[in-house]
Scaffold this motif. Structure first.
Motif, PDB file in Angstrom:
ATOM      1  N   ALA A  24       0.981  -1.281   0.212  1.00  0.00           N
ATOM      2  CA  ALA A  24       0.203   0.024   0.079  1.00  0.00           C
ATOM      3  C   ALA A  24       0.967   1.096  -0.037  1.00  0.00           C
ATOM      4  O   ALA A  24       1.948   1.360   0.530  1.00  0.00           O
ATOM      5  CB  ALA A  24      -1.079  -0.073   1.152  1.00  0.00           C
ATOM      6  N   PRO A  25       0.379   2.234  -0.764  1.00  0.00           N
ATOM      7  CA  PRO A  25       1.551   3.595  -0.491  1.00  0.00           C
ATOM      8  C   PRO A  25       1.080   4.474   0.742  1.00  0.00           C
ATOM      9  O   PRO A  25       1.984   5.381   0.589  1.00  0.00           O
ATOM     10  CB  PRO A  25       0.571   4.235  -1.822  1.00  0.00           C
ATOM     11  N   ARG A  26       0.228   3.977   1.323  1.00  0.00           N
ATOM     12  CA  ARG A  26       0.019   4.726   2.542  1.00  0.00           C
ATOM     13  C   ARG A  26      -0.234   3.799   3.701  1.00  0.00           C
ATOM     14  O   ARG A  26      -0.764   2.626   3.632  1.00  0.00           O
ATOM     15  CB  ARG A  26      -1.377   5.819   2.580  1.00  0.00           C
ATOM     16  N   GLU A  27      -0.085   4.244   5.075  1.00  0.00           N
ATOM     17  CA  GLU A  27      -0.100   3.574   6.006  1.00  0.00           C
ATOM     18  C   GLU A  27      -1.676   3.402   6.517  1.00  0.00           C
ATOM     19  O   GLU A  27      -2.376   4.601   6.376  1.00  0.00           O
ATOM     20  CB  GLU A  27       0.682   4.295   7.279  1.00  0.00           C
ATOM     21  N   ALA A  28      -1.879   2.708   7.214  1.00  0.00           N
ATOM     22  CA  ALA A  28      -3.228   2.624   8.087  1.00  0.00           C
ATOM     23  C   ALA A  28      -3.086   3.636   9.256  1.00  0.00           C
ATOM     24  O   ALA A  28      -2.039   3.399   9.852  1.00  0.00           O
ATOM     25  CB  ALA A  28      -3.765   1.247   8.609  1.00  0.00           C
ATOM     26  N   GLU A  29      -4.102   4.324   9.568  1.00  0.00           N
ATOM     27  CA  GLU A  29      -3.912   5.203  10.920  1.00  0.00           C
ATOM     28  C   GLU A  29      -5.177   5.444  11.516  1.00  0.00           C
ATOM     29  O   GLU A  29      -6.501   5.591  10.921  1.00  0.00           O
ATOM     30  CB  GLU A  29      -3.264   6.325  10.475  1.00  0.00           C
TER      31      GLU A  29
END
Length: 96
Positions: A24-29
């Motif tokens: 994924a290009p972005r983290e889960a947050e």
């Protein structure tokens, strides 16, 4: 539910719980803002690559554990966190 390492960072009255997601290009947050002894859970995000695996729940559980240990309460401004509290009435003492 796959266990993923949840990390936490904070500073200047705000912070987030996050986890890297492979591919994924972005983290889960889960982001939050502090007001007094209340942390307002403002947003939860999980990339498409990790949806349906319980990652958002793990982020909320990390925040709940810190609330127990740190003596703060959580205002569920984020719809996911609000739903989590509705489904778990036993956590009412942690809800602001």
């Amino acid at each position: 539910m796959q266990q993923i390492e949840i990390q936490h960072e904070e500073g200047a009255g705000r912070g987030r719980y996050y986890a890297k997601v492979d591919g994924a290009p972005r983290e889960a947050e889960l982001t939050w803002v502090e007001r007094g002894d209340v942390r307002h859970a403002t947003h939860t995000y999980v990339p498409d690559e990790a949806r349906g695996q319980g990652l958002a729940e793990q982020l909320v559980k990390a925040m709940l554990a810190d609330a127990r240990d740190g003596g703060f309460r959580i205002a569920p401004d984020c719809s996911y966190v609000a739903t989590y509290f509705r489904r778990h009435p036993e956590l009412a003492e942690l809800r602001a």
